[in-house]
Scaffold this motif. Structure first.
Motif, mmCIF file in Angstrom:
data_model
loop_
_atom_site.group_PDB
_atom_site.id
_atom_site.type_symbol
_atom_site.label_atom_id
_atom_site.label_comp_id
_atom_site.label_asym_id
_atom_site.label_seq_id
_atom_site.Cartn_x
_atom_site.Cartn_y
_atom_site.Cartn_z
ATOM 1 N N UNK A 150 0.631 -1.195 0.150
ATOM 2 C CA UNK A 150 -0.070 -0.144 0.024
ATOM 3 C C UNK A 150 0.901 1.064 -0.034
ATOM 4 N N UNK A 151 2.204 1.026 -0.203
ATOM 5 C CA UNK A 151 3.020 2.136 -0.113
ATOM 6 C C UNK A 151 2.985 3.272 -1.226
ATOM 7 N N UNK A 152 2.634 2.692 -2.602
ATOM 8 C CA UNK A 152 2.815 3.567 -3.764
ATOM 9 C C UNK A 152 1.876 3.094 -4.689
ATOM 10 N N UNK A 199 -1.226 -7.980 -9.032
ATOM 11 C CA UNK A 199 0.013 -7.709 -8.265
ATOM 12 C C UNK A 199 0.027 -7.516 -6.786
ATOM 13 N N UNK A 200 -1.128 -7.188 -6.391
ATOM 14 C CA UNK A 200 -1.179 -6.909 -4.845
ATOM 15 C C UNK A 200 -0.903 -5.682 -4.544
ATOM 16 N N UNK A 201 -0.572 -4.633 -5.456
ATOM 17 C CA UNK A 201 0.001 -3.435 -5.305
ATOM 18 C C UNK A 201 -0.985 -2.160 -5.373
ATOM 19 N N UNK A 224 -12.175 -3.318 -12.713
ATOM 20 C CA UNK A 224 -11.105 -4.553 -12.794
ATOM 21 C C UNK A 224 -10.332 -4.646 -11.579
ATOM 22 N N UNK A 225 -10.503 -3.382 -10.549
ATOM 23 C CA UNK A 225 -9.510 -3.537 -9.470
ATOM 24 C C UNK A 225 -10.285 -3.698 -8.230
ATOM 25 N N UNK A 226 -9.591 -3.812 -7.055
ATOM 26 C CA UNK A 226 -10.143 -4.269 -5.875
ATOM 27 C C UNK A 226 -10.274 -2.933 -5.048
#
Length: 243
Positions: free
Chosen positions: A151-153, A170-172, A185-187
């Motif tokens: 969750x940094x960037x 990616x989990x980013x 398409x995103x969470x």
């Protein structure tokens, strides 16, 4: 092999006519299995309830043998199983931990976090105080096993502000600007996971959806049907509670 330690009961399986094979999480020695003589009997069955705190003593003549386990009850969570929502939470965190963690590897942070989640459920069975802790426990477990989310960037632009989504691949994190046109398409990434603090029910459900995606994909896919069923029951009961 001789180990005496406090532990949290994770899973219990009948073995033979009266015995049980128990898996329990210890602070310094990770998940430890053991055979409890009479564990399926009337006297010990309440002691071996998942989420109970016990003092366990494991003994085996060789490292390859399943240790015999004797148990002493330190704290019973049996009363919480009369509360449907609390019972679903305890079933899930116990089943998740049992399914995900390898045996014999220390995870002191996970032990402390699991103990904290169970204590929070005990303090407030209605979920207002423990739901956030449970989602954070799921995130910690993913990170401890090498599947941590970042969750940094923003993975697309490098931005560090307004990170509203997470890439399911990616989990980013993804910023709101970079997500424009791709939101479906995103969470969603609720603020309490990035910034701490409390959360509204909508954010809790979004957090459960986020962690659930990665737990099923990276840790539980194809080998933990019972654990996933326990999670489905939990999410369903949380939704009913807030409807």
């Amino acid at each position: 092999m001789h180990l005496r330690a406090p532990a949290i009961v994770l899973a219990v399986r009948s073995h033979g006519e009266h015995g049980a094979i128990v898996r329990a999480l210890t602070p310094d020695d990770g998940v430890q299995p053991g055979y409890v003589r009479g564990g399926h009997g009337r006297a010990l069955r309440p002691v071996l309830q998942p989420a109970n705190a016990i003092l366990g003593e494991w003994r085996a003549r060789t490292d390859d043998a399943l240790p015999g386990l004797t148990v002493e009850l330190l704290a019973s969570r049996a009363p919480l199983y009369s509360e449907p929502l609390a019972a679903a939470a305890l079933d899930w965190v116990s089943a998740l931990t049992a399914a995900a963690l390898p045996e014999g590897q220390p995870y002191p942070q996970l032990y402390a976090a699991l103990d904290g989640v169970i204590a929070a459920v005990e303090a407030a069975p209605a979920a207002r105080r423990w739901a956030v802790a449970l989602v954070r426990y799921e995130l910690l477990l993913l990170a401890e096993l090498g599947f941590g989310l970042d969750f940094s960037e923003c993975v697309a632009t490098g931005a560090t502000q307004d990170l509203a989504y997470v890439s399911p691949k990616s989990g980013g994190a993804v910023s709101r600007a970079a997500a424009t046109g791709y939101e479906a398409r995103l969470l969603p990434c609720p603020a309490f996971l990035r910034d701490g603090g409390g959360a509204e029910w909508g954010d809790v459900l979004a957090g459960l959806g986020l962690t659930g995606h990665f737990l099923e994909r990276d840790l539980l896919h194809g080998r933990a049907a019972d654990a996933l069923a326990a999670r489905e029951r939990l999410v369903d009961r949380v939704r009913r509670a807030v409807a």
